[in-house]
Design a protein around this motif. Structure first.
Motif, mmCIF file in Angstrom:
data_model
loop_
_atom_site.group_PDB
_atom_site.id
_atom_site.type_symbol
_atom_site.label_atom_id
_atom_site.label_comp_id
_atom_site.label_asym_id
_atom_site.label_seq_id
_atom_site.Cartn_x
_atom_site.Cartn_y
_atom_site.Cartn_z
ATOM 1 N N ASP A 144 -0.953 14.255 -10.532
ATOM 2 C CA ASP A 144 -1.850 13.872 -11.624
ATOM 3 C C ASP A 144 -1.464 12.504 -12.179
ATOM 4 O OD1 ASP A 144 -3.324 16.186 -11.423
ATOM 5 O OD2 ASP A 144 -2.167 17.259 -12.956
ATOM 6 N N GLY A 145 -0.152 12.251 -12.255
ATOM 7 C CA GLY A 145 0.308 10.954 -12.727
ATOM 8 C C GLY A 145 -0.109 9.839 -11.789
ATOM 9 N N TYR A 146 -0.060 10.125 -10.470
ATOM 10 C CA TYR A 146 -0.483 9.106 -9.514
ATOM 11 C C TYR A 146 -1.975 8.813 -9.644
ATOM 12 C CZ TYR A 146 -1.870 6.820 -5.232
ATOM 13 O OH TYR A 146 -2.431 5.935 -4.336
ATOM 14 N N LYS A 147 -2.779 9.867 -9.801
ATOM 15 C CA LYS A 147 -4.220 9.671 -9.953
ATOM 16 C C LYS A 147 -4.529 8.821 -11.183
ATOM 17 C CE LYS A 147 -5.486 13.996 -7.637
ATOM 18 N NZ LYS A 147 -6.098 15.350 -7.793
ATOM 19 N N GLN A 148 -3.772 9.022 -12.245
ATOM 20 C CA GLN A 148 -3.948 8.213 -13.444
ATOM 21 C C GLN A 148 -3.488 6.772 -13.190
ATOM 22 O OE1 GLN A 148 -5.411 9.341 -16.209
ATOM 23 N NE2 GLN A 148 -5.254 7.340 -17.217
ATOM 24 N N LEU A 149 -2.383 6.632 -12.457
ATOM 25 C CA LEU A 149 -1.854 5.307 -12.141
ATOM 26 C C LEU A 149 -2.819 4.515 -11.261
ATOM 27 C CD1 LEU A 149 0.754 3.499 -12.394
ATOM 28 C CD2 LEU A 149 1.461 4.475 -10.213
ATOM 29 N N ALA A 150 -3.525 5.210 -10.375
ATOM 30 C CA ALA A 150 -4.420 4.544 -9.428
ATOM 31 C C ALA A 150 -5.704 4.042 -10.072
ATOM 32 C CB ALA A 150 -4.758 5.495 -8.282
ATOM 33 N N LEU A 151 -5.991 4.465 -11.303
ATOM 34 C CA LEU A 151 -7.185 3.978 -11.984
ATOM 35 C C LEU A 151 -7.054 2.484 -12.277
ATOM 36 C CD1 LEU A 151 -7.783 6.885 -14.524
ATOM 37 C CD2 LEU A 151 -8.989 6.469 -12.365
ATOM 38 N N PRO A 152 -8.140 1.734 -12.242
ATOM 39 C CA PRO A 152 -8.079 0.290 -12.514
ATOM 40 C C PRO A 152 -7.493 -0.007 -13.887
ATOM 41 C CG PRO A 152 -10.186 0.865 -11.527
ATOM 42 C CD PRO A 152 -9.503 2.164 -11.850
ATOM 43 N N SER A 153 -6.339 -0.639 -13.896
ATOM 44 C CA SER A 153 -5.666 -1.006 -15.141
ATOM 45 C C SER A 153 -4.452 -1.844 -14.791
ATOM 46 C CB SER A 153 -5.232 0.235 -15.933
ATOM 47 O OG SER A 153 -4.254 0.969 -15.203
ATOM 48 N N MET B 274 -8.927 -4.451 -0.672
ATOM 49 C CA MET B 274 -7.920 -5.123 0.150
ATOM 50 C C MET B 274 -7.176 -6.186 -0.651
ATOM 51 S SD MET B 274 -8.430 -7.139 3.787
ATOM 52 C CE MET B 274 -9.321 -8.519 3.059
ATOM 53 N N ASN B 275 -5.865 -6.219 -0.488
ATOM 54 C CA ASN B 275 -5.045 -7.230 -1.148
ATOM 55 C C ASN B 275 -4.112 -7.854 -0.117
ATOM 56 O OD1 ASN B 275 -3.522 -8.717 -3.170
ATOM 57 N ND2 ASN B 275 -4.349 -7.250 -4.630
ATOM 58 N N SER B 276 -3.202 -8.683 -0.586
ATOM 59 C CA SER B 276 -2.266 -9.353 0.308
ATOM 60 C C SER B 276 -0.879 -9.342 -0.320
ATOM 61 C CB SER B 276 -2.724 -10.793 0.568
ATOM 62 O OG SER B 276 -1.836 -11.446 1.449
ATOM 63 N N PHE B 277 0.074 -8.735 0.357
ATOM 64 C CA PHE B 277 1.453 -8.593 -0.127
ATOM 65 C C PHE B 277 2.240 -9.839 0.272
ATOM 66 C CE2 PHE B 277 5.830 -7.090 0.714
ATOM 67 C CZ PHE B 277 6.158 -6.609 -0.546
ATOM 68 N N TRP B 278 2.835 -10.523 -0.727
ATOM 69 C CA TRP B 278 3.459 -11.811 -0.442
ATOM 70 C C TRP B 278 4.684 -12.028 -1.329
ATOM 71 C CZ3 TRP B 278 1.561 -17.299 -2.067
ATOM 72 C CH2 TRP B 278 2.227 -18.269 -1.308
ATOM 73 N N ILE B 279 5.825 -12.298 -0.663
ATOM 74 C CA ILE B 279 7.052 -12.744 -1.332
ATOM 75 C C ILE B 279 7.413 -14.080 -0.697
ATOM 76 C CG2 ILE B 279 9.408 -12.134 -2.007
ATOM 77 C CD1 ILE B 279 8.749 -9.241 -1.280
ATOM 78 N N PRO B 280 6.962 -15.205 -1.242
ATOM 79 C CA PRO B 280 7.064 -16.505 -0.573
ATOM 80 C C PRO B 280 8.455 -16.894 -0.104
ATOM 81 C CG PRO B 280 5.672 -16.659 -2.521
ATOM 82 C CD PRO B 280 6.294 -15.295 -2.553
ATOM 83 N N GLN B 281 9.487 -16.586 -0.879
ATOM 84 C CA GLN B 281 10.830 -17.014 -0.507
ATOM 85 C C GLN B 281 11.473 -16.116 0.542
ATOM 86 O OE1 GLN B 281 12.195 -17.757 -4.824
ATOM 87 N NE2 GLN B 281 13.304 -19.292 -3.666
ATOM 88 N N LEU B 282 10.823 -15.012 0.878
ATOM 89 C CA LEU B 282 11.360 -14.120 1.904
ATOM 90 C C LEU B 282 10.510 -14.122 3.170
ATOM 91 C CD1 LEU B 282 12.515 -11.012 -0.168
ATOM 92 C CD2 LEU B 282 13.767 -13.109 0.386
ATOM 93 N N GLY B 283 9.229 -14.478 3.069
ATOM 94 C CA GLY B 283 8.391 -14.505 4.265
ATOM 95 C C GLY B 283 6.924 -14.603 3.925
ATOM 96 N N GLY B 284 6.104 -14.729 4.961
ATOM 97 C CA GLY B 284 4.675 -14.875 4.783
ATOM 98 C C GLY B 284 3.993 -13.591 4.364
ATOM 99 N N GLN B 285 2.732 -13.728 3.951
ATOM 100 C CA GLN B 285 1.972 -12.592 3.448
ATOM 101 C C GLN B 285 1.426 -11.728 4.575
ATOM 102 O OE1 GLN B 285 -1.638 -12.085 3.552
ATOM 103 N NE2 GLN B 285 -1.877 -13.720 5.038
ATOM 104 N N THR C 297 2.125 0.333 -1.906
ATOM 105 C CA THR C 297 0.715 0.664 -2.089
ATOM 106 C C THR C 297 0.102 -0.279 -3.110
ATOM 107 O OG1 THR C 297 1.170 3.006 -1.646
ATOM 108 C CG2 THR C 297 -0.943 2.468 -2.661
ATOM 109 N N SER C 298 -0.949 -0.973 -2.693
ATOM 110 C CA SER C 298 -1.674 -1.861 -3.600
ATOM 111 C C SER C 298 -2.692 -1.049 -4.386
ATOM 112 C CB SER C 298 -2.384 -2.952 -2.794
ATOM 113 O OG SER C 298 -3.253 -3.699 -3.630
ATOM 114 N N LEU C 299 -2.602 -1.132 -5.722
ATOM 115 C CA LEU C 299 -3.524 -0.439 -6.615
ATOM 116 C C LEU C 299 -4.238 -1.465 -7.494
ATOM 117 C CD1 LEU C 299 -1.099 2.423 -7.755
ATOM 118 C CD2 LEU C 299 -2.863 2.585 -5.986
ATOM 119 N N ASP C 300 -5.262 -1.033 -8.190
ATOM 120 C CA ASP C 300 -5.923 -1.896 -9.181
ATOM 121 C C ASP C 300 -5.204 -1.764 -10.517
ATOM 122 O OD1 ASP C 300 -7.998 -3.187 -7.844
ATOM 123 O OD2 ASP C 300 -9.382 -1.529 -8.103
ATOM 124 N N TRP C 301 -4.570 -2.717 -11.071
ATOM 125 C CA TRP C 301 -4.115 -4.016 -10.586
ATOM 126 C C TRP C 301 -2.617 -4.008 -10.733
ATOM 127 C CZ3 TRP C 301 -8.649 -3.552 -13.495
ATOM 128 C CH2 TRP C 301 -9.812 -3.968 -12.827
#
Length: 302
Positions: free
Chosen positions: A251-260, A175-186, A136-140
């Motif tokens: 509740d911890g996830y909601k806090q984690l999902a805040l932009p930080s 929207m973001n882009s998940f990328w591990i260059p040495q294992l494969g494309g984004q 899951t891509s979150l900010d940041w």
């Protein structure tokens, strides 16, 4: 002081050798040219083949441009043949139209085959059961959930060597882009969608992963370590996380999902159905390579 005149052919040879030396030495430092998995290897080979095929046209054109500029330059006693009425040559027309057409056709065949062979949601051929990781891509920051192990991490991805990994990818942020260059494309991480990507690490080591899409103020800090380890070590790590780490509550996830921004963190449990809830909270059913209903057992919230 009169310095000896260096022949032009020697200077050209020297520059060519120097470029080859530089590019060869840098190959290990360019991570996309230093693959550590089967998908990245195929993508590396595709880039090399495409570059070589294009060079068949580009290099002769560059060389001929230099030769023509030199041969027909304005100088006294120029002996180059002057043919102002020349307008057609069947042989030359066949060369400069035929060769590019053959190259384009070859590239088309290679592209079509590679597109099907490297389809992100296509399972890898292996005698080992794939490991599922929900991303899951979150900010940041990046949240990684291991539904079969019942644990989760932030900005740290641990995978067993030689085992296919089935990534299920979404976003609870722009929207973001998940990328591990040495294992494969984004592949894109989008809210309201669940994308599937299969990758595998063939060697033990630590690799660099990141978000490859602009998502705001601290997008440059959305990178994570990918550690590939022996299967026994992976199991030991899972047990250690379960024993020593706190649980991720809703509740911890909601806090984690805040932009930080966030350091690396581990959780011994996470709310049941958290990934599915994240995908469906935006009232969309777009799923790439994923079944309509997940059957993974997840550890309930503590």
């Amino acid at each position: 002081m009169n310095l000896p005149k260096v022949p032009r052919w020697f200077a050209l040879l020297y520059v060519t050798a120097l470029m080859l030396l530089i590019t060869t030495g840098c190959a290990e430092n360019v991570i996309v040219l230093n693959p550590k998995g089967p998908i990245a290897e195929q993508q590396r080979d595709l880039m090399i083949v495409s570059t070589l095929l294009c060079s068949v046209v580009i290099l002769p054109v560059l060389i001929m441009t230099a030769v023509i500029g030199w041969r027909y330059r304005d100088k006294k006693g120029r002996k180059a043949k002057y043919t102002p009425n020349w307008e057609h040559s069947t042989k030359l027309e066949v060369i400069w139209w035929g060769i590019p057409i053959l190259i384009i056709f070859t590239l088309a065949v290679i592209t079509v085959k590679s597109t099907y062979a490297l389809e992100p949601s296509k399972p890898l051929v292996s005698d080992k059961k794939p490991l599922t990781v929900q991303v899951t891509s979150l900010d940041w920051k990046w949240l990684f959930q291991y539904p079969e192990q019942g644990i989760a991490t932030v900005n740290e991805l641990i995978i067993p060597q030689g085992v296919p990994v089935r990534f299920e990818i979404t976003a609870d942020s722009p929207m973001n882009s998940f990328w591990i260059p040495q294992l494969g494309g984004q592949i894109y991480a989008m809210s309201g969608m669940a994308m599937t990507l299969y990758l595998q690490a063939d060697e033990v080591g630590t690799y660099w992963g990141s978000g490859a899409n602009f998502t705001g103020e601290h997008f440059a800090k959305m990178f994570f370590n990918v550690q590939s380890m022996k299967e026994e070590s992976f199991e030991q790590w899972v047990n250690k996380v379960k024993a020593d780490s706190p649980a991720l509550t809703m509740d911890g996830y909601k806090q984690l999902a805040l932009p930080s921004v966030s350091d690396r963190r581990t959780f011994s449990a996470f709310p049941e159905g958290l990934f599915e809830m994240t995908v469906t909270k935006y009232a969309s059913s777009h799923q790439h390579g994923m079944p309509q209903k997940h059957t993974h057992e997840m550890k309930p919230e503590k």
